[in-house]
Design a protein around this motif. Structure first.
Motif, PDB file in Angstrom:
ATOM      1  N   THR A   1      27.675  28.569  48.286  1.00  0.00           N
ATOM      2  CA  THR A   1      28.659  27.878  46.938  1.00  0.00           C
ATOM      3  C   THR A   1      27.911  27.982  45.816  1.00  0.00           C
ATOM      4  N   GLY A   2      29.045  28.514  44.649  1.00  0.00           N
ATOM      5  CA  GLY A   2      29.014  29.042  43.738  1.00  0.00           C
ATOM      6  C   GLY A   2      28.735  30.380  43.526  1.00  0.00           C
TER       7      GLY A   2
ATOM      8  N   LEU B   1      29.587  34.434  44.505  1.00  0.00           N
ATOM      9  CA  LEU B   1      30.991  35.732  44.327  1.00  0.00           C
ATOM     10  C   LEU B   1      30.602  36.890  45.678  1.00  0.00           C
TER      11      LEU B   1
ATOM     12  N   ALA C   1      34.009  31.757  53.211  1.00  0.00           N
ATOM     13  CA  ALA C   1      34.527  31.097  52.365  1.00  0.00           C
ATOM     14  C   ALA C   1      34.779  29.332  52.465  1.00  0.00           C
TER      15      ALA C   1
ATOM     16  N   THR D   1      33.109  32.002  46.406  1.00  0.00           N
ATOM     17  CA  THR D   1      34.240  32.658  46.430  1.00  0.00           C
ATOM     18  C   THR D   1      34.644  33.725  46.579  1.00  0.00           C
TER      19      THR D   1
ATOM     20  N   TYR E   1      41.247  27.383  50.427  1.00  0.00           N
ATOM     21  CA  TYR E   1      40.424  27.046  50.384  1.00  0.00           C
ATOM     22  C   TYR E   1      39.916  27.228  48.622  1.00  0.00           C
TER      23      TYR E   1
ATOM     24  N   GLU F   1      40.944  28.371  42.740  1.00  0.00           N
ATOM     25  CA  GLU F   1      40.180  29.366  42.761  1.00  0.00           C
ATOM     26  C   GLU F   1      38.616  29.699  42.525  1.00  0.00           C
ATOM     27  N   ARG F   2      38.763  29.383  44.302  1.00  0.00           N
ATOM     28  CA  ARG F   2      37.463  30.264  44.865  1.00  0.00           C
ATOM     29  C   ARG F   2      38.242  31.595  45.441  1.00  0.00           C
TER      30      ARG F   2
END
Ligand code: NAI
Length: 256
Positions: A8-9, A11, A30, A35, A57, A60-61
């Motif tokens: 999570t969080g 990239l 994912a 992201t 998903y 935004e992600r």
């Protein structure tokens, strides 16, 4: 899920993720919370894949950037665009690649160059561009996609075998220079995986039965088989794993 493997969080950029193994690794990351920046060369296919990911998903992600991984200027511009428009990359998966089958004695220089450029030089170019951002931040994960051909040669695959052997030592070279800055670089070496790249081999009854006999697990791999190892190598669960090539091959490289 254990927080050890929670992305999570984070990239992640996965090259060649509009289909095949790259797409499956992107889904795995994912699912673990990352992201994503999806990537490919074919803009239409990339847009299609992005739309499917957005449905699962959320807008935004899921991001997408297209560039040719063999074009140095395009790679630098593409990575800089991600860093400025999307955010700081935590994970890079150097996945995009091609295959070319021809006896070595007949292999044209252009085909050799194309395979080396796409399967080896690209990992240097994209890896270098991303590392220039990761090094000052002292954090990052790079996963290079190797192959059983990293260790095993096979007739007609000379350029591919040479490039994938190079991926092993590029992984070690990156580790020698970047591990001290808290960047973990490892490789995943898939065995025979059923994708668009290998469809012709799956359809060839003789080759198919050779694979089933040659693989202790007695089956082709699926792209989904690579997601778990990719999540592990992208996560805090692998923070002291450096420079390794992990074979995900149903045991093919441990038997003869
Ligand atoms: P694929 O052909 O289904 O997908 C390859 C992706 O790379 C595509 O999205 C394509 O657009 C992209 N790509 C190729 N050249 C590019 C370039 N110059 N610039 C930008 N993107 C480019 O292939 P597959 O089977 O999913 O393979 C992915 C990786 O896994 C490759 O590195 C391959 O060598 C490796 N691999 C595949 C195995 C298999 O059995 N399918 C086994 C071992 C390794």
């Amino acid at each position: 899920m254990s927080t050890l493997f929670d992305l999570t969080g984070r990239l992640a950029l996965v090259t060649g993720s509009s289909r095949g193994i790259g797409r499956s690794i992107a889904e795995g990351l994912a699912d673990a919370g990352a992201t994503l920046v999806l990537h490919g060369r074919d803009l239409d296919r990339l847009t299609e894949t992005r739309a499917e990911f957005v449905e699962r998903y959320g807008e935004e992600r899921i991001h997408a950037v297209a560039f040719d991984i063999t074009d140095e200027a395009a790679v630098d511009a593409g990575v800089n665009e991600i860093e400025s428009r999307v955010g700081a990359l935590d994970v890079l998966v150097n996945n995009a690649g091609i295959q070319h089958r021809e006896p070595l004695v007949e292999l044209a220089r252009e085909d050799w160059d194309r395979v080396i450029a796409t399967n080896l030089t690209s990992a240097f170019l994209v890896g270098r561009a991303v590392a220039r951002h990761m090094l000052p931040r002292r954090a990052g994960k790079i996963i290079n996609i190797a192959s059983v051909q990293t260790d095993l040669a096979r007739p007609t695959l000379s350029a591919y075998t040479s490039a994938k052997g190079g991926i092993r030592n590029l992984t070690r070279a990156m580790t020698a220079e970047w591990a001290g800055s808290n960047i973990q670089i490892n490789a995943i070496a898939p065995g025979y995986i059923h994708t668009d790249m290998t469809q012709k081999l799956v359809d060839d009854a003789q080759f198919n039965s050779w694979i089933l006999g040659r693989t202790p697990a007695a089956r082709w791999g699926t792209p989904a088989d690579l997601a778990g190892p990719a999540v592990w190598l992208a996560s805090a669960g692998s923070d002291f794993v450096n420079g390794q090539v992990i074979f995900i091959d149903g045991g093919m490289t441990v038997v003869v």
